[in-house]
Design a protein around this motif. Structure first.
Motif, PDB file in Angstrom:
ATOM      1  N   VAL A   4       0.847  -1.190   0.000  1.00 53.92           N
ATOM      2  CA  VAL A   4       0.000   0.000   0.000  1.00 53.92           C
ATOM      3  C   VAL A   4       0.883   1.241   0.000  1.00 53.92           C
ATOM      4  N   PHE A   5       0.503   2.225  -0.840  1.00 50.08           N
ATOM      5  CA  PHE A   5       1.242   3.473  -0.971  1.00 50.08           C
ATOM      6  C   PHE A   5       0.304   4.648  -0.782  1.00 50.08           C
ATOM      7  N   GLU A   6       0.847   5.778  -0.324  1.00 50.19           N
ATOM      8  CA  GLU A   6       0.105   7.028  -0.234  1.00 50.19           C
ATOM      9  C   GLU A   6       0.783   8.037  -1.135  1.00 50.19           C
ATOM     10  N   LEU A   7      -0.021   8.824  -1.826  1.00 46.47           N
ATOM     11  CA  LEU A   7       0.503   9.825  -2.755  1.00 46.47           C
ATOM     12  C   LEU A   7      -0.254  11.119  -2.501  1.00 46.47           C
ATOM     13  N   GLU A   8       0.461  12.179  -2.162  1.00 50.50           N
ATOM     14  CA  GLU A   8      -0.145  13.488  -1.940  1.00 50.50           C
ATOM     15  C   GLU A   8      -0.323  14.206  -3.275  1.00 50.50           C
ATOM     16  N   HIS A   9      -1.306  15.081  -3.320  1.00 48.43           N
ATOM     17  CA  HIS A   9      -1.566  15.851  -4.546  1.00 48.43           C
ATOM     18  C   HIS A   9      -0.345  16.680  -4.961  1.00 48.43           C
ATOM     19  N   SER A  10       0.397  17.200  -3.985  1.00 42.72           N
ATOM     20  CA  SER A  10       1.532  18.071  -4.272  1.00 42.72           C
ATOM     21  C   SER A  10       2.781  17.326  -4.747  1.00 42.72           C
ATOM     22  N   GLU A  11       2.784  16.004  -4.657  1.00 40.63           N
ATOM     23  CA  GLU A  11       3.951  15.240  -5.097  1.00 40.63           C
ATOM     24  C   GLU A  11       4.036  15.221  -6.618  1.00 40.63           C
ATOM     25  N   PRO A  12       5.254  15.178  -7.158  1.00 39.03           N
ATOM     26  CA  PRO A  12       5.398  15.127  -8.619  1.00 39.03           C
ATOM     27  C   PRO A  12       4.853  13.824  -9.194  1.00 39.03           C
ATOM     28  N   VAL A  13       4.530  13.874 -10.461  1.00 46.87           N
ATOM     29  CA  VAL A  13       4.064  12.684 -11.168  1.00 46.87           C
ATOM     30  C   VAL A  13       5.138  11.605 -11.053  1.00 46.87           C
TER      31      VAL A  13
END
Length: 101
Positions: free
Chosen positions: A6-15
């Motif tokens: 499982v991973f979390e990705l914030e909106h502000s992180e780069p593609v």
């Protein structure tokens, strides 16, 4: 046996770019994910509960929606997780995509 990470990705992180070594199921747990698979003509917007199978050898670009997202990558005995290219130290079980920055 099946492995799920499982991973979390914030909106502000780069593609992030992923290269798939073996077929992998990409499933959104929460939030929304924008996903583009190189060579496909359409992008995918996946919401919580939706999934897509990434074929061996494909390269997928992902980004989170406004609220960020959590997603899971599932592999079985014949599957391997794709490689995440973000510039942070990678776990030993992942390998960088050749030629990536």
């Amino acid at each position: 046996m099946r492995e799920v990470r499982v991973f979390e990705l914030e909106h502000s992180e780069p593609v992030a770019a992923w290269q798939v070594a073996r077929p992998t199921i990409f499933k959104v747990i929460s939030g929304n994910i924008w996903l583009t698979v190189e060579g496909e003509h359409e992008d995918h917007w996946l919401a919580a509960g939706e999934s897509i199978e990434l074929a061996r050898g494909s390269v997928a670009w992902i980004s989170a929606g406004q609220a960020g997202a959590r997603f899971a990558l599932a592999s079985g005995s014949e599957r391997k997780l794709p490689t995440l290219l973000l510039g942070w130290p990678m776990p030993a079980w992942l390998a960088r995509r050749p030629g990536a920055v």
